[in-house]
Design a protein around this motif. Structure first.
Motif, PDB file in Angstrom:
ATOM      1  N   TYR A 142       0.822  -1.207   0.000  1.00 21.08           N
ATOM      2  CA  TYR A 142       0.000   0.000   0.000  1.00 21.08           C
ATOM      3  C   TYR A 142       0.858   1.260   0.000  1.00 21.08           C
ATOM      4  N   VAL A 143       0.615   2.129  -0.982  1.00 26.43           N
ATOM      5  CA  VAL A 143       1.351   3.388  -1.055  1.00 26.43           C
ATOM      6  C   VAL A 143       0.977   4.278   0.122  1.00 26.43           C
ATOM      7  N   ASP A 144      -0.311   4.375   0.424  1.00 30.17           N
ATOM      8  CA  ASP A 144      -0.783   5.167   1.569  1.00 30.17           C
ATOM      9  C   ASP A 144      -1.189   4.194   2.677  1.00 30.17           C
ATOM     10  N   ARG A 145      -0.209   3.550   3.275  1.00 30.65           N
ATOM     11  CA  ARG A 145      -0.491   2.468   4.207  1.00 30.65           C
ATOM     12  C   ARG A 145      -1.178   2.965   5.485  1.00 30.65           C
ATOM     13  N   GLU A 146      -0.793   4.128   5.997  1.00 29.26           N
ATOM     14  CA  GLU A 146      -1.393   4.602   7.244  1.00 29.26           C
ATOM     15  C   GLU A 146      -2.892   4.816   7.074  1.00 29.26           C
ATOM     16  N   ARG A 147      -3.305   5.335   5.942  1.00 30.01           N
ATOM     17  CA  ARG A 147      -4.742   5.537   5.731  1.00 30.01           C
ATOM     18  C   ARG A 147      -5.478   4.203   5.696  1.00 30.01           C
ATOM     19  N   VAL A 148      -4.869   3.211   5.059  1.00 36.05           N
ATOM     20  CA  VAL A 148      -5.492   1.888   4.997  1.00 36.05           C
ATOM     21  C   VAL A 148      -5.622   1.301   6.401  1.00 36.05           C
ATOM     22  N   VAL A 149      -4.559   1.438   7.199  1.00 35.30           N
ATOM     23  CA  VAL A 149      -4.614   0.930   8.571  1.00 35.30           C
ATOM     24  C   VAL A 149      -5.641   1.694   9.383  1.00 35.30           C
ATOM     25  N   ARG A 150      -5.672   3.012   9.214  1.00 32.65           N
ATOM     26  CA  ARG A 150      -6.624   3.834   9.967  1.00 32.65           C
ATOM     27  C   ARG A 150      -8.063   3.425   9.660  1.00 32.65           C
ATOM     28  N   GLU A 151      -8.373   3.178   8.385  1.00 34.72           N
ATOM     29  CA  GLU A 151      -9.729   2.782   8.014  1.00 34.72           C
ATOM     30  C   GLU A 151     -10.063   1.403   8.573  1.00 34.72           C
ATOM     31  N   ASP A 165       2.112  -3.967  17.388  1.00 29.90           N
ATOM     32  CA  ASP A 165       2.301  -2.959  16.355  1.00 29.90           C
ATOM     33  C   ASP A 165       2.091  -1.562  16.943  1.00 29.90           C
ATOM     34  N   GLU A 166       3.145  -0.757  16.978  1.00 26.73           N
ATOM     35  CA  GLU A 166       3.059   0.570  17.579  1.00 26.73           C
ATOM     36  C   GLU A 166       2.120   1.484  16.799  1.00 26.73           C
ATOM     37  N   GLU A 167       2.117   1.357  15.465  1.00 30.53           N
ATOM     38  CA  GLU A 167       1.231   2.190  14.651  1.00 30.53           C
ATOM     39  C   GLU A 167      -0.225   1.890  14.971  1.00 30.53           C
ATOM     40  N   PHE A 168      -0.565   0.614  15.080  1.00 28.79           N
ATOM     41  CA  PHE A 168      -1.929   0.247  15.423  1.00 28.79           C
ATOM     42  C   PHE A 168      -2.307   0.821  16.785  1.00 28.79           C
ATOM     43  N   ALA A 169      -1.428   0.668  17.772  1.00 27.82           N
ATOM     44  CA  ALA A 169      -1.720   1.167  19.117  1.00 27.82           C
ATOM     45  C   ALA A 169      -1.954   2.678  19.108  1.00 27.82           C
ATOM     46  N   ARG A 170      -1.145   3.396  18.333  1.00 27.69           N
ATOM     47  CA  ARG A 170      -1.296   4.857  18.273  1.00 27.69           C
ATOM     48  C   ARG A 170      -2.617   5.253  17.632  1.00 27.69           C
ATOM     49  N   LEU A 171      -2.945   4.611  16.515  1.00 26.11           N
ATOM     50  CA  LEU A 171      -4.174   4.970  15.814  1.00 26.11           C
ATOM     51  C   LEU A 171      -5.414   4.475  16.554  1.00 26.11           C
ATOM     52  N   TRP A 172      -5.306   3.332  17.215  1.00 30.16           N
ATOM     53  CA  TRP A 172      -6.440   2.832  18.011  1.00 30.16           C
ATOM     54  C   TRP A 172      -6.811   3.839  19.096  1.00 30.16           C
ATOM     55  N   ALA A 173      -5.825   4.465  19.701  1.00 30.31           N
ATOM     56  CA  ALA A 173      -6.070   5.410  20.792  1.00 30.31           C
ATOM     57  C   ALA A 173      -6.784   6.672  20.316  1.00 30.31           C
TER      58      ALA A 173
END
Length: 277
Positions: A172-181, A210-218
């Motif tokens: 995914y080029v825009d991976r953070e957006r995909v994870v956020r959704e 996964d630190e990114e998941f934890a940050r976005l989950w919060a």
């Protein structure tokens, strides 16, 4: 052993507090007060006034003191906090005031839906349940993302692949957006199925590993996308831009049929090369 990631009472408290703090007092036309605002957003007494409840009630809700608001109060809070439709549904789920079906969540695809996924070829398609478990897929989807047959069943989960699978992480080029959704969907699914221990354990695993998941989950974003656009950097055919549509079967409302289509001529040509016999 995994532990419960979210406690409904504490999540209700945090959700109400963050939504209150995210509001702009100037948008409400409230009477000016001489006391300076020391915290962002509306004051608790202002939310209480808008919702028609006592200040003490708001305080106890935000302190997680075990209250279970009625459907009438949930509706009043939704209006006072100007919640979006998705946020309103989330609040009703957290307070267990939204009617629930008696059927258990699906862990396998209904035969008719599995056939439909196959019949949608050459469009890449897959069927997910509320946990993002991949219940069915066609060959085009497997070639676009990953060979699902080669994965252990426990790893056939769209969010697990996006977070943990090295090849899918790089797609995914825009991976953070995909994870956020994806996180927004999982949060809404958790509120709708608080009894689903497998889902709670999955969220706990993601939060721990996964630190990114934890940050976005919060961040408590629960805006679920029913359609959208993704750009993939495929290792075989290069960049592919796709539009996706998410459809919900009437008889299986906890399942999601996800259909991808090429977003432009170059992407269609790349898909054709990828899926050629």
């Amino acid at each position: 052993m995994m532990t419960r990631t979210v406690d409904p009472t504490h999540e209700l408290a945090a959700f109400l507090r963050t939504r209150r703090e995210g509001l702009d007092p100037d948008d409400f036309g409230l009477p000016s007060r001489q006391q300076a605002r020391r915290t962002p957003g509306l004051r608790r007494e202002e939310v209480a006034e808008l919702a028609g409840v006592s200040i003490d009630y708001i305080v106890r809700l935000e302190q997680g003191r075990g209250l279970r608001p009625s459907a009438h109060v949930v509706e009043a809070l939704s209006g006072a906090l100007r919640l979006s439709p998705a946020e309103r549904a989330y609040l009703f789920d957290l307070t267990q005031q939204r009617p629930r079906g008696t059927d258990k969540p699906a862990t396998a695809a209904a035969p008719s839906l599995a056939r439909l996924v196959t019949d949608l070829s050459p469009l890449p398609a897959m069927l997910l349940n509320h946990r993002y478990d991949i219940l069915a897929w066609n060959d085009e989807m497997a070639r676009l993302l990953v060979d699902f047959n080669a994965l252990p069943p426990a790893h056939r989960n769209a969010m697990w692949l996006c977070l943990m699978h090295p090849e899918v992480r790089a797609l995914y080029v825009d991976r953070e957006r995909v994870v956020r959704e994806g996180i927004a969907h999982l949060r809404a699914a958790w509120a709708a199925h608080p009894e689903d221990r497998a889902l709670s354990d999955l969220i706990a695993e993601f939060t721990t590993r996964d630190e990114e998941f934890a940050r976005l989950w919060a961040e408590r974003d629960i805006k679920v996308s029913g359609r959208g656009h993704k750009v993939l950097r495929h290792p075989v055919v290069g960049v592919i831009a796709v539009d996706f549509e998410v459809l919900v079967p009437l008889q299986d409302p906890d399942q999601r049929l996800v259909i991808h289509r090429a977003a432009d001529e170059e992407s269609q040509a790349a898909l054709d090369r990828l899926c050629a016999p």
